[in-house]
Design a protein around this motif. Structure first.
Motif, PDB file in Angstrom:
ATOM      1  N   ALA A   1     -13.061  58.397  21.756  1.00 22.97           N
ATOM      2  CA  ALA A   1     -12.198  57.996  20.636  1.00 22.97           C
ATOM      3  C   ALA A   1     -12.372  56.507  20.336  1.00 22.97           C
ATOM      4  N   GLU A   2     -12.587  55.706  21.373  1.00 24.43           N
ATOM      5  CA  GLU A   2     -12.793  54.266  21.180  1.00 24.43           C
ATOM      6  C   GLU A   2     -14.068  53.995  20.368  1.00 24.43           C
ATOM      7  N   LYS A   3     -15.139  54.708  20.671  1.00 25.37           N
ATOM      8  CA  LYS A   3     -16.392  54.525  19.925  1.00 25.37           C
ATOM      9  C   LYS A   3     -16.236  54.989  18.479  1.00 25.37           C
ATOM     10  N   LEU A   4     -15.465  56.056  18.259  1.00 22.38           N
ATOM     11  CA  LEU A   4     -15.227  56.506  16.890  1.00 22.38           C
ATOM     12  C   LEU A   4     -14.427  55.456  16.118  1.00 22.38           C
ATOM     13  N   ALA A   5     -13.430  54.858  16.763  1.00 25.87           N
ATOM     14  CA  ALA A   5     -12.642  53.804  16.109  1.00 25.87           C
ATOM     15  C   ALA A   5     -13.528  52.611  15.753  1.00 25.87           C
TER      16      ALA A   5
END
Length: 191
Positions: free
Chosen positions: A78-82
């Motif tokens: 989720a961090e990489k998507l953000a």
């Protein structure tokens, strides 16, 4: 009575779609782990780079356009998507909005969602009127196969109605294979 008409209309549309597919009215795109189907009569322009696959689908008789953007970097959290959203999705949505403004329109935006494949995708719908002709740009994004996919449909409303079947076909059939680590050659003398 109304329900009966809706059911008959729905069945007729489904029959038309199944008949079109069975008669070979679809094409298939597959390259570098990205694959999807699209309607015959549409052309694909590939402007891919080492960073991303970038494809534009057009039809000669339409002002509607479908864009497929698949970043080649691995996005598995989720961090990489953000980070991807901040790095290139948000700027892309802003550039689409700015294009409307430069053309003299006053776009209105609202959050939107749609299914891409079997997954719910976040997005934004930008509505505007250019020269009295209403239109929109729908931008959706999600991770598929550990890569970020951004799909865009835009054009005047009259053209978008004609592009709906192809848009649905691309959305429903798109597949992205997960990035595979590159195999390293075995050191010499260790066979």
């Amino acid at each position: 009575m109304i329900l009966k008409r809706v059911l008959i209309s729905g069945a007729a549309m489904l029959l038309f779609f199944v008949t079109a597919v069975s008669q070979g009215d679809t094409k298939h795109f597959a390259k570098d782990g990205l694959a999807f189907d699209y309607a015959n009569g549409w052309s694909v322009t590939d402007e891919s780079t080492s960073d991303a696959q970038q494809l534009t689908l057009n039809h000669a008789d339409s002002d509607a356009q479908i864009r497929v953007f698949v970043h080649r970097g691995k996005v598995d959290t989720a961090e990489k998507l953000a980070k991807a959203k901040a790095a290139f999705i948000d700027p892309y949505v802003k550039s689409v909005n700015d294009t409307f403004v430069q053309m003299g329109a006053k776009p209105e935006s609202k959050p939107a969602k749609t299914k891409i494949g079997e997954v719910e995708a976040e997005g934004v719908q930008l509505r505007a009127s250019l020269g009295g002709e209403p239109g929109e740009a729908d931008v959706y994004w999600l991770p598929l196969g550990n890569r970020v996919v951004v799909l865009t449909l835009f054009g005047p409303d009259t053209s978008l109605r004609g592009a709906a079947a192809t848009w649905d076909m691309v959305r429903n059939t798109i597949k992205v294979e997960a990035s595979q680590p590159k195999a390293s050659a075995s050191p010499k003398g260790q066979d």
